[in-house]
Design a protein around this motif. Structure first.
Motif, PDB file in Angstrom:
ATOM      1  N   TYR A 155       0.968  -1.200  -0.077  1.00  0.00           N
ATOM      2  CA  TYR A 155      -0.208  -0.165  -0.113  1.00  0.00           C
ATOM      3  C   TYR A 155       0.749   1.371  -0.023  1.00  0.00           C
ATOM      4  N   PHE A 156       0.470   2.315  -0.880  1.00  0.00           N
ATOM      5  CA  PHE A 156       1.596   3.326  -0.990  1.00  0.00           C
ATOM      6  C   PHE A 156       0.636   4.714  -1.097  1.00  0.00           C
ATOM      7  N   SER A 157       0.513   5.447  -0.350  1.00  0.00           N
ATOM      8  CA  SER A 157      -0.240   6.536  -0.394  1.00  0.00           C
ATOM      9  C   SER A 157       0.336   7.665  -1.249  1.00  0.00           C
ATOM     10  N   LEU A 158      -0.220   8.152  -2.370  1.00  0.00           N
ATOM     11  CA  LEU A 158       0.129   9.134  -3.166  1.00  0.00           C
ATOM     12  C   LEU A 158       0.160  10.474  -2.426  1.00  0.00           C
ATOM     13  N   ILE A 159      -0.896  10.595  -1.745  1.00  0.00           N
ATOM     14  CA  ILE A 159      -0.964  11.916  -0.850  1.00  0.00           C
ATOM     15  C   ILE A 159      -0.056  11.585   0.187  1.00  0.00           C
ATOM     16  N   ASP A 160       0.756  12.936   0.685  1.00  0.00           N
ATOM     17  CA  ASP A 160       1.676  12.899   1.723  1.00  0.00           C
ATOM     18  C   ASP A 160       1.282  14.213   2.159  1.00  0.00           C
ATOM     19  N   TRP A 161       0.727  14.191   3.343  1.00  0.00           N
ATOM     20  CA  TRP A 161       0.165  15.474   3.936  1.00  0.00           C
ATOM     21  C   TRP A 161       1.197  16.008   5.026  1.00  0.00           C
ATOM     22  N   SER A 162       2.234  15.379   4.971  1.00  0.00           N
ATOM     23  CA  SER A 162       3.364  15.745   5.948  1.00  0.00           C
ATOM     24  C   SER A 162       4.596  16.512   5.104  1.00  0.00           C
ATOM     25  N   HIS A 163       4.409  16.260   3.736  1.00  0.00           N
ATOM     26  CA  HIS A 163       5.506  16.750   3.009  1.00  0.00           C
ATOM     27  C   HIS A 163       5.288  17.960   2.428  1.00  0.00           C
ATOM     28  N   PRO A 164       6.602  19.152   2.826  1.00  0.00           N
ATOM     29  CA  PRO A 164       6.418  20.394   2.725  1.00  0.00           C
ATOM     30  C   PRO A 164       6.243  20.598   1.329  1.00  0.00           C
TER      31      PRO A 164
END
Ligand code: H79
Length: 448
Positions: A155-164
């Protein structure tokens, strides 16, 4: 002219009314290369989904809890300090998955919160770098799955809400607009694709399970390139449908199809309670009977079930989930011949319950819903039945053919009396061995 028309009518009628076994396996059309790489997936039927991340420390919603502002981002990330994996035993996980009967497992290599379970070389969070676990938890799990012969999914989230450099953050705020700063988005593209490449080269997953594609278009994700690069390293990899049109199969989430999906391959992903990750305040567990009913229904309709578990931060799996997997496994052990490696069942209308068909189409499996036994009925079977057996037992039964009229091509009704003593604790399965590939009458009695 009239003769021609009559001949055509008869032909059309025959096609509409009879469902011929000889073409059963060939009904689905798709390029050969895709069909052959999808074969293990089509046969597998059951996968176990694992949501494991820092959200298990507080036992709150994976990533969504800070996105939806139920907790501040700062406090959410404090969970990094509590993720120990202290009792993590990947071999035990793999053995339990094996015991459940599942043929593949999909683990969250990274959820929307951006924390990687593997030691990413990118400048970003990982359990290796930022938690007391201080290790690659992915590698030994995949090794244990390999040992058990279970396919490995990432599973890999394309979304990355932590990445600046990722625009999205909280539900009502974003960092920037891509149109205003395409260079910044490009930095993110380079980053997430480098992470995918790391996992792909280091672990060679058999299956990629992307999530969150809805936040951007295929062009923004460079979905075609992502697919191509995965396949250039692992040509046999299967990619789920959450890549804006560049995946191989569909993924309904928590929602059960009623009519049979028209897709060649699909997989229902479903939680055991109401949450993906460990959530001790959620005790609304499905019972093994409910899970088995849902599983069989998916398989009967041509799908797989990807059943989720959410381990605790120390790596132990909640007892309720262990119980469900073990019960499911016991049922599969007895009844698995009716599930694994089968074809989707009869069209709706022939039997009031799920069904599957063997690959050569000479066996029909009837699943008795609602823990019933007694007199069951099958309609429209043109074949002769050679043998009937209650799966997982030595009990053989005789059918009673009811209402067959000598001058009509419409087959009689098949009644089978299934004795109470054969009842499975969860779902009894009846196997019908036919004389040749299944042929069905699909008409409306005389009213054609
Ligand atoms: O990892 C698990 C979940 O965290 C993740 N997928 C599973 C496997 C997930 N959670 N919710 N969703 C996926 C679907 C989200 C749907 C919504 Fe929306 C996001 C509803 C509102 C925002 C997508 C975008 C649907 C409507 C708008």
């Amino acid at each position: 002219m009239l003769k021609k028309q009559i001949a055509l009518c008869i032909l059309m009628l025959a096609n509409a009314l009879f469902y011929s076994g000889s073409t059963y396996a060939q009904q689905k059309t798709s390029p050969d290369s895709i069909r052959s790489k999808m074969q293990w997936f089509a046969d597998a039927k059951l996968g176990i989904f694992i949501h494991w991340g820092i959200y298990s420390v507080n036992g709150i919603d994976e990533s969504w809890s800070f996105h939806n502002k139920k907790i501040s981002y700062e406090n959410y990330m404090k969970q990094l300090n509590g993720f120990t994996a202290a009792n993590y035993n990947p071999q035990e996980w793999a053995s339990l998955i094996k015991e459940s009967g599942a043929r593949y497992a999909v683990i969250t290599t990274k959820h929307h919160d951006g924390v990687a379970l593997w030691p990413t070389k990118q400048h970003h969070f990982s359990v290796m770098r930022n938690t007391p676990a201080k290790k690659d938890v992915l590698k030994p799990f995949y090794a244990a799955l390999d040992k058990e012969g279970i396919k490995r999914g990432a599973y890999f989230s394309l979304i990355d809400w932590s990445h600046p450099d990722y625009p999205g953050f909280l539900k009502d705020s974003s960092r920037y607009k891509i149109a205003d700063n395409p260079k910044r988005w490009q930095l993110f593209q380079n980053f997430f694709q480098a992470q995918i490449d790391e996992v792909n080269r280091a672990y060679k997953p058999d299956l990629w399970w992307f999530d969150g594609d809805w936040e951007h278009s295929a062009a923004e994700w460079q979905a075609e390139k992502v697919r191509k690069e995965i396949l250039s390293v692992c040509p046999g990899a299967i990619i789920n449908g959450r890549l804006q049109g560049y995946g191989d199969y569909e993924t309904p989430e928590q929602n059960f199809p009623v009519s049979r999906p028209k897709f060649n391959w699909w997989e229902l992903c479903m939680t055991t309670n109401n949450n993906w990750g460990f959530h001790p305040d959620d005790t609304n567990y499905k019972t093994p009977f409910e899970v088995i009913s849902i599983f069989v229904d998916a398989v009967s309709n041509g799908g797989n079930l990807l059943l989720d578990i959410g381990p605790k931060e120390d790596g132990t799996i909640p007892a309720e989930q262990v119980h469900i997997l073990k019960e499911l496994g016991a049922w599969n052990k007895k009844n698995g011949e009716a599930i694994f490696g089968t074809l989707p069942g009869l069209p709706q209308g022939h039997f009031y319950g799920p069904t599957t068909v063997s690959k050569d189409s000479t066996v029909i499996y009837l699943f008795l819903p609602g823990q019933t036994t007694g007199n069951i009925m099958l309609k429209g079977l043109t074949n002769t039945i050679k043998d009937i057996q209650v799966v997982g037992t030595e009990v053989h039964l005789k059918p009673k053919i009811v209402g067959k009229v000598s001058w009509s091509p419409v087959p009689g009704l098949v009644f089978i009396n299934v004795p109470e003593k054969c009842k499975d604790p969860y779902m009894t399965v009846v196997k019908l061995q036919l004389d040749k590939p299944v042929q069905l009458y699909r008409g409306q009695g005389g009213l054609n």
